[in-house]
Design a protein around this motif. Structure first.
Motif, mmCIF file in Angstrom:
data_model
loop_
_atom_site.group_PDB
_atom_site.id
_atom_site.type_symbol
_atom_site.label_atom_id
_atom_site.label_comp_id
_atom_site.label_asym_id
_atom_site.label_seq_id
_atom_site.Cartn_x
_atom_site.Cartn_y
_atom_site.Cartn_z
ATOM 1 N N GLU A 78 7.079 3.306 0.832
ATOM 2 C CA GLU A 78 7.384 3.338 -0.599
ATOM 3 C C GLU A 78 7.119 1.974 -1.209
ATOM 4 N N LYS A 106 3.426 11.960 -5.835
ATOM 5 C CA LYS A 106 3.530 10.672 -5.151
ATOM 6 C C LYS A 106 4.009 9.539 -6.054
ATOM 7 N N THR A 107 4.068 9.747 -7.352
ATOM 8 C CA THR A 107 4.435 8.661 -8.261
ATOM 9 C C THR A 107 5.458 9.133 -9.278
ATOM 10 N N HIS A 121 7.297 3.925 -9.121
ATOM 11 C CA HIS A 121 7.637 4.101 -7.705
ATOM 12 C C HIS A 121 6.590 5.037 -7.129
ATOM 13 N N ARG A 122 5.971 4.613 -6.024
ATOM 14 C CA ARG A 122 4.973 5.475 -5.405
ATOM 15 C C ARG A 122 5.229 5.580 -3.908
ATOM 16 N N VAL A 123 4.797 6.687 -3.361
ATOM 17 C CA VAL A 123 4.934 6.962 -1.939
ATOM 18 C C VAL A 123 3.529 6.950 -1.344
#
Length: 140
Positions: A78, A106-107, A121-123
């Motif tokens: 993350e 993802k975001t 926030h991104r994965v």
């Protein structure tokens, strides 16, 4: 042309709210639609709006792809990044930007900063051992 579309949108909303197509209601609806203040939109803002709507249409298959990718290949990393907003954004376009970023799995936008930045926030996928060694060794 924009004025006609604006008037048509207002009348449509009026008829959906009242659910009455009598002559008196049509006269009242047209009167209300003409008396409500208009917002004047520049051509540049209209072009930005159409571009963003196109990006949203493209984001739909991307969102499905990312969802399946996250199911079959888990993401364990993350990050929180700052993403620059485009200049001259109206509140409506800022909303659409945030919607576009948050639409994909993802975001997600955590915060919009008034100075023109999105906190996102991104994965991401965690790199495998082979990729880590290649990046560290510089053979990449």
């Amino acid at each position: 042309m924009i004025g006609y579309l604006d008037l048509l949108l207002r009348l449509t909303i009026w008829f959906l709210l009242t659910a009455d197509l009598s002559l008196a209601n049509i006269v009242i609806g047209v009167s209300v639609a003409l008396l409500l203040p208009r917002s004047y939109t520049s051509l540049a803002v209209l072009k930005d709006l159409l571009r963003i709507l196109g990006e949203i249409i493209i984001a739909i298959p991307k969102a499905y792809f990312e969802a399946f990718e996250m199911m079959f290949r888990p993401h364990g990393r993350e990050d929180i990044i700052m993403e620059r907003a485009k200049p001259r954004r109206t509140p409506g376009l800022i909303f659409l930007d945030i919607f576009l970023i948050t639409f994909t799995p993802k975001t997600i936008v955590l915060k919009y900063h008034e100075d023109g930045w999105y906190e996102v926030h991104r994965v991401r996928r965690r790199r495998g051992k082979r990729e880590e060694a290649r990046v560290k060794g510089g053979t990449g």
